[in-house]
Design a protein around this motif. Structure first.
Motif, short mmCIF file in Angstrom:
data_model
loop_
_atom_site.label_atom_id
_atom_site.label_comp_id
_atom_site.label_asym_id
_atom_site.label_seq_id
_atom_site.Cartn_x
_atom_site.Cartn_y
_atom_site.Cartn_z
N GLU B 425 0.91 -1.12 0.16
CA GLU B 425 -0.05 0.13 0.17
C GLU B 425 0.69 1.22 0.09
O GLU B 425 0.38 2.34 0.24
CB GLU B 425 -0.88 0.05 1.14
N TYR B 487 -3.01 -0.09 6.43
CA TYR B 487 -4.26 0.54 6.45
C TYR B 487 -4.79 0.34 8.16
O TYR B 487 -4.51 -0.75 8.64
CB TYR B 487 -5.37 -0.33 5.82
N ALA B 489 -7.43 -0.11 9.78
CA ALA B 489 -8.33 -0.99 10.36
C ALA B 489 -7.56 -2.42 10.18
O ALA B 489 -7.65 -3.42 11.23
CB ALA B 489 -9.30 -1.47 9.64
N PHE B 490 -6.60 -2.71 9.47
CA PHE B 490 -5.72 -4.03 9.44
C PHE B 490 -4.48 -4.05 10.41
O PHE B 490 -3.97 -4.97 10.55
CB PHE B 490 -5.52 -4.53 8.23
N HIS B 538 -13.15 -2.00 6.57
CA HIS B 538 -12.06 -0.97 6.47
C HIS B 538 -12.10 -0.04 7.57
O HIS B 538 -11.26 0.83 7.55
CB HIS B 538 -11.74 -0.52 5.13
N GLN B 539 -12.98 0.09 8.19
CA GLN B 539 -13.24 1.29 9.17
C GLN B 539 -13.23 0.72 10.48
O GLN B 539 -14.23 0.01 11.33
CB GLN B 539 -14.67 1.81 8.78
N GLY B 540 -12.08 0.86 11.36
CA GLY B 540 -11.73 0.18 12.71
C GLY B 540 -10.69 0.85 13.18
O GLY B 540 -9.55 0.44 12.90
#
Lengths: 791, 791
Positions: B425, B487, B489-490, B538-540
């Motif tokens: 990414e 990212y 969330a991950f 993906h939102q966390g």
């Protein structure tokens, strides 16, 4: 075991042609969802007005997903198969939606998305649109139980789904990006736990298109030879299909997929007719096709099809760039939508006929809406397992061992829809009674010295929290029941899986046709307080922190202090649906407090005053409240209350025990939250509360936000101190020992102010004495460790 | 590439005999650590008084670990190798301690553990004893950077350690229990990122002893053929050694290990002399020996050696059972300690001579105390990358793109001790400037369309958070610098890895000879607020919750609101040691607020009043404080302040921005905590605070515990609402939008009580208008989204 099957030949050219037409239609619908807000069949010249303002979606993986779908359809029809499609690259959401729409099931779930031009337009407009559907495979996608947003779990979900589902085949597409993740690599081993006599089959389809977002993929760049060895090493027979010519790939893939299905059927027939002998060599497919296949080949002089540039939206500036808009128009026309949809915009009848009927359509498969198939557990009466507690805090037993007996009978009564999942710790966690009625499942060679291991066992032990969690998710989401028992600290290995599962359930709750599925139940045991033999790395209660962030409608955390409460809580969890229930309790011998009758009432309330160890009638105002949640926290609190009665009998102490952690927040924050009156009844309006908590103190601080005067809550808990030491030293290191709790009382009861210094010094001396003793004798000072129960 | 090497022959019988004596000594010391508190050389008949009261430790894996150690010693001496030993089964802690003691390095680190009988006794007594050393390999174990408590990471740590360490070989023992975990299975691929020209080598030793705690292991039960295919598929050349006859295994393993080392050297020589051509086929060893080898064969009629019963303490009731005590005595005598230690209890000189000298001893290898080798980064002046901000909140730029430029020059100045780790990414996260000076590293075939991919690149992209995190840990712990960009969330995929790394650092801080190592830096980007295109999965922001539980001495969380603050924070993190630094900021174009000079001062303070958007002089009491932490939270707060100035100019608003989240807790809870005066200066003593926070609101609630009157803090943040939608809709769904913040102000400023109903209705109308617009137009209502900056 490699059963022989007849040679398979390719479908007729006519059928291939039709399947290709379906594929064109699915690809077309993909692009329509990404780009179009009008002119859905490009009957008019394409203009900027037809284009969505935000172009979202992932094109790259979609043609491959579409190809697999139409080929599965053929074989479902031909052989009457029961197939669930799981898309590892779930960001190919529009692909699944397209196929489910084409086969007709989508319109049955969403009647407003009609099978005509108006419906097509709605289908396009709703995609990645506020109030519409998300860009990934989601709970709104009929036929799915797997989002694929966080990559890594398609195979574990697939294996969990086929357990005890002998007729089910899960076609699990593994993207080559996903194939790089640890959890995915760790899930190929699933076939070593699948028994063809009683379980269904997973058909992995490793779809290699060579690139992730920007870089090449590990498997995409590997030789067929190495991939074959890797899969063979895991026990699969790999079948390869590669190409970029649609007609050739259709032919090859049709033969390959049918061969794989026939092998699966032959394996199952053999095992079911002649009994299981050795683990079969299951087929797996490796499919190499270009990323963004059939999309723009070159854009602005740069290659796109077959490269990372096809990952998301290959023509991303069509609103600004007329050349790109023209290219998009040509791209859409390249699928010849006018041949695929009739004048009303309805999918052509002869192509629609390629789809199976009714529940055989993958979008309508009931396994993917597991609540439809859920049979509630036949639960034994948990009070039959009651531990006699003639007087509280006298006897020590291993509470989880009692749960083990309950689980044993649960297995007996529910031989086909309950499984325990555990990283090789069933015995260690004192749940070994289950081995009276079942075994560890292991579908590999067994030897004489193995202890309760068989091909037919239903205790799923594998040293992988990812496998355990993922298998149980798959088992739950297809409507069956289970429990994931794990060392508390290592539940965090599956933190993100629990987050994703919670999100799925949160979403499902708002979709009327999604029927409730059994809850995902966690038993967090071998906890931080009693991993004193394993040490610091095994001491971590952070999973609770993770869980309390979930939406209140799905998250539950229970801290039963003893065996009877544990049984009551477990019974409750096994009856529930659509939750993540975490039950936290240790496995070591521990004090028992409540009779079954008391436990049942206590658990029903979630939190209550324990008058038997309080020093103040419940309707009178105490000097101090000692609150506790968690077994060791409760032990120390009860001991502190006893110490105070001995040494400071004038201090009026109220003990409050909390089983249901979610009773703490205000009702408007969580449905289990106590109302204000109850909260004040337990914790008073203004008085100080010394709170001993199993986990990190911050958990309590955040949960009680919104309660009156939070500053008066003084929370002791795990403060990230630990090593290999003694049990009592652990509570001392973390300042949650009975003595520390007494010190807090001394500090916060105003009337002790005159004596504070002397009392604190006396308690500090006790701690010092203990520390000296433990270092010299390798064990806890008996009279401190056992203070309360030697009374 | 498989270089040919000469045929290796076994060592002389005499040398084998000596090595076997070392092995007996190590095994003996293992058992001594588990059992003995007196009579360390069993010179007297063994009695219960000699036995520790708590028997802790894991015997099963230890003989294998000991075997590997002594054989490595031989080759280190013979070839002058630089070897770090990583024990996957780190619960074999006493094995590593035993060998490090025998080679003499232990006594150099712990002079009280002398090389005589008194020292032996201390060595035994300290093990698993309060105030002593833990039962696992730990920070106190010289030569280790890997505990192996939470299984799964030995290979990722090993690969990270050898990157840019061309002379280093890491011998990584993978237990067959560990080999079942997802992270371990996902880490074999590491060789695809190792370039023999510049990197060292990992020698995996898959140690199969057949059982975990209770059940058989997946690989332990697999055929050599399948294991070989699996490893070959991953690109290794497997070498097998199997047996239970010590003499034969010594001979075979000596040949096997020497062959593997010679192959590694030949591979490296070829690549370094002739340049890298194709990925070499690296050797790997598969060693099958019995679990608990040389321990009790049968106990109470049940087989123990070679079974799961040998996992921990094979004779666990020696204190109670005289027969078992006798068996223990015989077992201890079976190693003939009198032949191994002289009359003083000193290890026999001719055996001691088997060990290498000085830093070549694995317990003294400086790579395993990476702080000794750390070279601080040569950092460019971050102010050279300043974004001009003529007036605040006007321009939008991608802040992380500016960080990318800084990282580019960081690479330039530090070509051999800095790497960026990222799950594919780097470009997506706008850090692509690094590709001006380096490439993605991929040691597999490359093709023309690859974008900045090479065998010599130092950007480590692999779609595995486990690999990224683990490699960086290995790189950090051996003294080098890096950044894990992911990212947001991950990041949670690696939650438990961060927990374990934090525990390691927490422990190291209390060991004087452990030199500080570079911090593990996280860039959490593509955050929950702007993954509106990817949706709910993906939102966390839960990684923050995970991090704030760590001990305050290691955990840091920064939320820079703009590019200049990001640069200042990054500079600070890259200079720091022994922390986990999380930097949270999105990659999308975002408003810029502070000039570099202001940013530097703001970040130094950690939190401050932003007078430019406040409506009240800083030394006067405001009606309300609007606090914010995080880029989107800041944007909404600044916009809310602007809206209030427009619509309710009489309300005196103070805006406070927090960059350093750890400035919130009281100083006694965290060293970054503001003192009380500062806290009151920012947040007042009693006034209401409307706090917009990037993550879950509970984070703020728990951090401010202990601050005056917490009930007045009203926190808005991510409340687990999301889907694929627009950016502004995300803040609306989560009730953190500028309008929601204004509503909170209306509710909490007493003087607005008369107007409250009207004002709330007006703001609610605005929200409704927006919702209608967004559903019809697929995008945010421009005048709402841009309210503040169209001023």
């Amino acid at each position: 075991m490699k059963p022989s099957i007849p040679q398979v030949s390719a479908p007729s050219d006519e059928l291939i042609e039709k399947m290709n037409a379906w594929w064109r239609a699915a690809n077309y619908l993909n692009i329509g969802q990404i780009y179009l807000k009008a002119n859905p069949l490009v009957k008019e010249p394409l203009t900027v007005d037809h284009i969505k303002p935000r172009l979202l979606g992932h094109w790259g993986t979609s043609p491959g997903l579409n190809l697999v779908y139409v080929h599965l359809n053929r074989l479902i029809k031909q052989y009457g198969l029961d197939v669930v499609y799981m898309a590892g690259p779930g960001h190919g959401g529009p692909a699944l939606v397209a196929n489910v729409y084409l086969e007709g099931s989508y319109t049955e779930f969403f009647p407003e998305i009609t099978r005509d031009e108006a419906g097509l337009l709605k289908l396009f407009r709703q995609f990645s649109t506020p109030g519409g559907i998300p860009s990934h495979v989601s709970a709104t996608t009929p036929g799915s139980i797997h989002e694929g947003g966080e990559l890594g779990y398609v195979l574990v979900h697939a294996f969990g789904a086929v357990m005890d589902n002998p007729e089910l085949i899960v076609a699990a597409v593994v993207g080559d990006g996903e194939a790089e993740t640890g959890p995915l690599e760790g899930s190929w081993k699933g076939i070593r736990f699948i028994n063809p006599e009683r379980d269904g089959a997973v058909l992995p389809i490793l779809h290699l298109n060579g690139y992730k977002i920007s870089g090449p993929t590990v498997w995409g760049r590997e030789s067929d030879e190495n991939i074959a060895r890797f899969l063979e090493g895991h026990g699969y027979e790999p079948h390869f299909v590669e190409g970029d010519d649609p007609a050739a790939v259709h032919r090859d893939f049709a033969v390959c997929l049918e061969t794989a299905i026939l092998k699966i059927q032959a394996i199952q027939k053999e095992a079911r007719e002649n009994g299981f002998t050795t683990r079969p060599v299951w087929p797996a497919i490796v499919l190499r096709t270009p990323k963004g296949w059939t999309g723009p080949k070159v854009v602005d002089g740069l290659p796109v099809e077959g490269t990372f540039r096809a990952h998301q939206v290959p023509l991303s500036t069509v609103r600004e760039n007329p050349t790109h808009l023209k290219m998009l128009e040509e791209w859409l026309h390249s699928y010849r939508p006018e041949e695929l949809f009739d004048e009303n915009g309805t999918f052509r009848a002869d192509l629609y006929a390629l789809a199976p009927a009714g529940d055989h359509r993958m979008g309508a498969n009931p396994h993917a809406n597991g609540g439809k198939l859920t049979i509630p557990l036949d639960l034994p009466d948990f009070s039959d397992y009651a531990v006699p507690v003639p007087s509280p805090a006298k006897e020590r037993i291993e509470s989880t061992r009692e749960l083990g007996k309950f689980l044993r009978d649960l297995y007996k009564r529910n031989p086909h829809n309950f499984r325990l999942f555990c990283p090789d710790e069933t015995n260690s966690n004192r749940l070994g009674a289950v081995f009276e009625v079942t075994d560890r499942c292991f579908v590999s060679p067994l030897i004489a010295i193995d202890d309760h291991v068989s091909h037919t066992g239903r205790v799923m032990e594998v040293l992988s929290e990812h496998n355990c969690h993922g298998w149980l998710e798959g088992y739950n989401l297809t409507g069956r029941h289970g429990l994931f028992a794990t060392y508390e600290a290592f539940a965090m290995v599956a933190d993100s899986m629990s987050m994703q599962h919670a999100k799925w359930l949160e979403h499902c709750r708002h979709i009327p046709w999604r029927k409730p599925v059994p809850s995902l139940n966690y038993l967090l045991t071998s906890t931080c307080w009693r991993n004193d033999h394993n040490g610091f790395s095994h001491q971590g209660p952070g999973f609770i922190d993770n869980l309390i962030n979930k939406r209140p409608e799905v998250a539950r955390v229970y801290l039963p202090p003893d065996a009877n409460c544990l049984l009551s809580v477990a019974d409750h969890c096994f009856r529930s649906t659509n939750y993540l229930n975490a039950i936290v309790i240790d496995k070591q011998p521990q004090l028992q407090y409540l009779t079954m009758e008391q436990a049942r009432a206590h658990c029903a309330r979630g939190a209550d005053i324990w008058t038997w160890c309080s020093n103040c009638p419940p309707d009178e105002e105490p000097d101090i409240v000692l609150a506790c949640a968690g077994d060791i926290a409760t032990q120390e609190t009860v001991a502190a209350a006893w110490l105070l009665r001995q040494h400071l009998p004038s201090v009026r102490v109220r003990v409050v025990n909390i089983v249901d952690l979610m009773a703490l927040p205000p009702r408007d924050k969580h449905p289990h939250g106590m109302d204000h009156t109850d909260f004040v009844r337990l914790f008073t309006e203004k008085g100080h509360v010394i709170f001993a908590f199993h986990g990190f103190p911050g958990v309590v601080h955040q949960l009680i936000h919104g309660r009156p005067d939070q500053d008066r809550f003084h929370v002791r808990g795990y403060i990230e101190e630990g090593t290999t030491t003694t049990p009592f030293d652990m509570v001392v290191l973390n300042k949650m020992s009975r003595i520390h709790l007494c010190q807090d009382v001394i500090r916060h009861v105003p009337r002790l102010a005159g004596e504070e210094t002397r009392l604190l010094q006396a308690t500090e001396d006790l701690l010092q004495k203990h520390r000296r003793y433990v270092r010299e004798h390798f064990e806890d000072l008996p009279e401190i460790a056992d203070w309360v129960w030697t009374d």
